[in-house]
Enzyme design. Structure first.
Site, short mmCIF file in Angstrom:
data_model
loop_
_atom_site.label_atom_id
_atom_site.label_comp_id
_atom_site.label_asym_id
_atom_site.label_seq_id
_atom_site.Cartn_x
_atom_site.Cartn_y
_atom_site.Cartn_z
N HIS A 206 1.14 6.52 7.86
CA HIS A 206 1.55 6.74 6.47
C HIS A 206 2.55 7.89 6.44
O HIS A 206 2.22 9.02 6.82
CB HIS A 206 0.34 7.11 5.60
CG HIS A 206 -0.44 5.94 5.10
ND1 HIS A 206 -1.30 5.22 5.90
CD2 HIS A 206 -0.51 5.37 3.85
CE1 HIS A 206 -1.87 4.26 5.17
NE2 HIS A 206 -1.40 4.32 3.94
N GLU A 209 5.75 8.66 1.68
CA GLU A 209 5.17 8.25 0.40
C GLU A 209 4.97 9.48 -0.46
O GLU A 209 5.69 9.73 -1.42
CB GLU A 209 3.85 7.51 0.60
CG GLU A 209 3.25 7.01 -0.72
CD GLU A 209 1.84 6.47 -0.57
OE1 GLU A 209 1.41 5.71 -1.46
OE2 GLU A 209 1.15 6.84 0.41
N ASP A 308 -0.51 -2.88 -0.41
CA ASP A 308 -1.20 -1.58 -0.39
C ASP A 308 -2.65 -1.73 -0.83
O ASP A 308 -3.54 -1.87 -0.01
CB ASP A 308 -0.45 -0.56 -1.22
CG ASP A 308 -0.81 0.88 -0.82
OD1 ASP A 308 -1.41 1.08 0.26
OD2 ASP A 308 -0.47 1.81 -1.58
#
Length: 373
Positions: A206, A209, A308
């Site tokens: 990740h 973001e 997601d």
């Protein structure tokens, strides 16, 4: 043509690389599991609960978005619950036309009732296997792998990475870190990335973001990530000009060194448009029409389309595709492009990717293209 394509989207073969197991529960399942364990929920019927999840997630704050998981994780603490959620996820994805999916989740968050890390992985795999069998019986062929995730802020990265590697031939296809991105960079436990590289183990991180280009830089250089979870804030290293390049119709853009690196190496971006709008990760976008996924695809980044958290975003792959077609002007060629990119970016071996593309994706798109003529 647009409406005709929208009508056929559910039948398109889809590849999903970024979908959280604990973010995709059916509202009714949350209610039933909560009743079994005595967990108090903010709503008492499935419709109201589903709406609560969406409204709570639709706050523009990643922190608030993540708080919704307190309820889903609370009801996923037994082998039976984990298996049920995994099974239903497979069935829901297959019903939406997904032919390959990677389900990411953090085993360390499911130990409250005394389960071991190993037991959680085995329970989820049992549910996945059952879901695949049921989908096949209904005429839907789907392949699903686990992406085992370590939470950034709990410092169990090494333990979880070892777990992932131990189960690599028993359903686990890759490793991820998730949770609070800002303040918990890959350098927090730099040794973990060497361990994974030495074991030839696929990594997605990740990044890009909740944090910007520094997070992406660490993910690709230190973490040696094969893919980036979201990655949309790579736009902060891109300067867009006005109009198009003369003579070739390409968008004017000046890429920074990191953006060049990500594009040159075709590091896949696991973009989740609806979720990105909810968490304000989408570089100032106010809607799907100006979400950076379209620009990034036009600039030849390795863009993939993802959901997601289907519960929190009340979304599906068909929903994401439909909004891109209806609001951003995407064509069937655009949908095929991101699907093919996703297929070639799966954590499978090359020959398996080739089979997915040649035997499933291409024939599926050719069939839909024929229906549109």
């Amino acid at each position: 043509m647009t409406q005709a394509l929208v009508d056929l989207i559910p039948d398109l073969p889809k590849v999903l690389l970024h979908d959280h197991l604990d973010g995709g529960l059916r509202p009714q399942t949350v209610l039933e599991l909560a009743d079994e364990v005595g967990h108090t929920l903010p709503a008492l019927d499935a419709d109201s609960l589903g709406t609560w999840f969406v409204e709570s997630a639709d706050s523009g704050s990643l922190v608030r978005y993540l708080e919704t998981f307190d309820h889903t994780i609370a009801v996923m603490q037994t082998p039976e619950a984990l298996a049920r959620v995994a099974r239903e996820a497979v069935l829901d994805l297959a019903a939406d036309g997904v032919v390959y999916a990677e389900q990411r989740w953090a085993p360390e968050q499911h130990l409250a009732k005394g389960l071991s890390l190993e037991a959680t992985v085995e329970a989820v795999q049992a549910g996945i296997d059952e879901g695949i069998r049921e989908a096949a019986a209904a005429g839907r062929i789907i392949r699903v792998g686990q992406l085992v995730t370590a939470m950034r802020h709990t410092d169990r990265w090494q333990e979880v990475a070892q777990l992932a590697v131990a189960y690599r031939d028993r359903g686990v296809v890759g490793f991820d870190i998730a949770g609070p991105e800002d303040g918990f960079p890959p350098s927090r436990h730099a040794e973990i990335w060497r361990f994974l590289a030495e074991h030839d183990f696929p990594v997605t991180i990740h990044a890009g973001e909740a944090a910007g280009v520094d997070s992406i830089s660490q993910a690709v250089h230190l973490g040696q990530a094969d893919r980036l979870g979201h990655g949309v804030r790579i736009m902060e290293d891109i300067t867009l000009g006005s109009g198009e390049e003369p003579g070739n119709g390409e968008r004017r853009a000046e890429l920074g060194r990191l953006a060049h690196w990500v594009r040159d190496h075709q590091i896949a971006l696991e973009v989740c448009p609806v979720s990105n709008l909810q968490t304000s990760a989408a570089h100032g976008a106010t809607g799907i029409a100006d979400h950076p996924i379209t620009v990034l695809k036009e600039l030849d980044f390795a863009v993939t389309l993802n959901t997601d958290n289907r519960l929190m975003s009340r979304t599906s792959m068909s929903h994401e595709m439909t909004r891109l077609v209806s609001e951003a002007g995407w064509t069937i060629d655009d949908l095929a492009d991101v699907t093919m990119t996703a297929a070639w970016s799966t954590f499978m071996h090359h020959d398996e990717r080739r089979s997915l593309v040649d035997d499933v994706i291409l024939p599926g798109y050719q069939k839909i293209e024929g229906a549109l003529r």
